[in-house]
Design an enzyme around this catalytic site. Sequence first.
Site, PDB file in Angstrom:
ATOM      1  N   ARG A  69       9.872   3.689   0.139  1.00  0.00           N
ATOM      2  CA  ARG A  69       8.985   2.683  -0.714  1.00  0.00           C
ATOM      3  C   ARG A  69       7.694   2.443  -0.476  1.00  0.00           C
ATOM      4  O   ARG A  69       6.708   2.344  -1.304  1.00  0.00           O
ATOM      5  CB  ARG A  69       9.947   1.394  -0.739  1.00  0.00           C
ATOM      6  N   TYR A  86      -3.233  -4.193 -25.032  1.00  0.00           N
ATOM      7  CA  TYR A  86      -1.850  -3.569 -25.274  1.00  0.00           C
ATOM      8  C   TYR A  86      -0.885  -4.649 -25.236  1.00  0.00           C
ATOM      9  O   TYR A  86      -0.787  -5.602 -24.460  1.00  0.00           O
ATOM     10  CB  TYR A  86      -1.683  -2.794 -23.710  1.00  0.00           C
ATOM     11  N   ASP A  95      -7.814  -1.990 -18.216  1.00  0.00           N
ATOM     12  CA  ASP A  95      -6.850  -0.772 -18.584  1.00  0.00           C
ATOM     13  C   ASP A  95      -7.776   0.272 -19.034  1.00  0.00           C
ATOM     14  O   ASP A  95      -8.173   0.379 -20.315  1.00  0.00           O
ATOM     15  CB  ASP A  95      -5.864  -1.318 -19.723  1.00  0.00           C
ATOM     16  N   LYS A  97       0.693   8.757 -19.905  1.00  0.00           N
ATOM     17  CA  LYS A  97      -0.106   9.053 -21.121  1.00  0.00           C
ATOM     18  C   LYS A  97      -0.959  10.581 -20.925  1.00  0.00           C
ATOM     19  O   LYS A  97      -0.173  11.710 -20.484  1.00  0.00           O
ATOM     20  CB  LYS A  97      -1.094   8.119 -21.673  1.00  0.00           C
TER      21      LYS A  97
END
Length: 400
Positions: free
Chosen positions: A66, A119, A191, A216
């Site tokens: 992790r 967003y 962002d 994206k």
Amino acid sequence: MSGKLSKSTSHRVETNIVHLGRNPSENAGVVNPPVYHASTILFDSYAEMKERQKNEMTPENIVYGRKGTPTSFAFEKAVAQLEGGDHAFAVSSGLGALTTAILAFVSKGGQILIPDSVYPALRFFCNEMLVPLGIEVGYYDPRIGADISTRLQDNTQIVMVESPGSVTFEIQDLPAISAQAHKKGAVVILDNTWASPLFNKPFGLGVDISIHAATKYIVGHSDVMLGVIVTKKEHYNRLKNCVYHLGQCAGPDDLYLGQRGLRTLAVRMKQHEASAIAVAKWLESRPEVSHVYHPALESHPDHALWKRDFTGSSGLFSFLLEEGITEEQIAAMVDHMELFGLGHSWGGYESLILPKHLNSIRSVTDFDSDKTFIRLHIGLENVDDLILDLDKAFGRLKNA
Ligand SMILES: *Cc1c(COP(=O)(O)O)cnc(C)c1O
């Protein structure tokens, strides 16, 4: 030879992107970095375990899956270098990257300022998760510029920016906003998904932390959920602690596809850009269209700001249809597209179309709530084929 190439970031961007985060000479000459599936990492001795856990995690010093593997470090290093940041953290999704970065800097009694064009899922996180934790959430007009000073308070901890804004594509004055935010000691989190790490270099504009929904453009093939947080070194420790405490990480195969997507990012972005501008200009000439929202068009109110700060544009933009179009007409238009898929997300090789209503996702800026925005993502298909598909769609709109 290959080792030398992999370490060099002094070339032009299209060249660097081919080599960043990759070192075949350390990997039996194999071109692509290996995918490490790992949770447990074994130590040779108790003494070694104690020593390694004390030290910073690196590809040579890993202690638990992790907390990073050579696969995650390779991707993170490549994105950080490409964007001009000092460090990056890969997490489970773009939204996870936004929420993780925010949670690193807010505390009870603090305030976060959010652009109204944010967003939408981030708006819901702020209203439904931060407010109950005793954090003030304020929304501002994305075109506020230096007047953000009127909204900053002594308890402002974060100024969020997203440029261009979701659906309506406002360009924000990042240097002006950052300068004011820093006077109050707030961090500026951007962002930067629309521009990708290529077309907007935020750290030179005053931004502290830049987020990408790697889902994206970085991944680019609509097959992975992945987020990345890129930061200047001042904020590295605080972000790292938050990433660790929240248990954020990303799966090895997804990280691998993220780094593979990077290799073609520059050529893909050029094509998305050219085709989207061609489609946007064609739409501007159509009688069915009342407005096109694309910052690279001269008709866009923030075009000058876009030109000042960006080096390119991507494949996502929107347009408004003429007044009086019904939901039935919109359905007739979008239901039978041959090439444009009807679906969420964007950044892949395929074109997408999505009707959007702003009613529930704006609170301080004025939009005619009865109007339907049509958001397009222009993929890598031949642009004339895409225009023909839209032309036929307008035919259905008229006849519905
Ligand atoms: C898609 C998107 C996100 C969220 O990314 P996911 O990977 O879907 O969680 C965040 N910001 C912007 C601008 C986006 O388009």
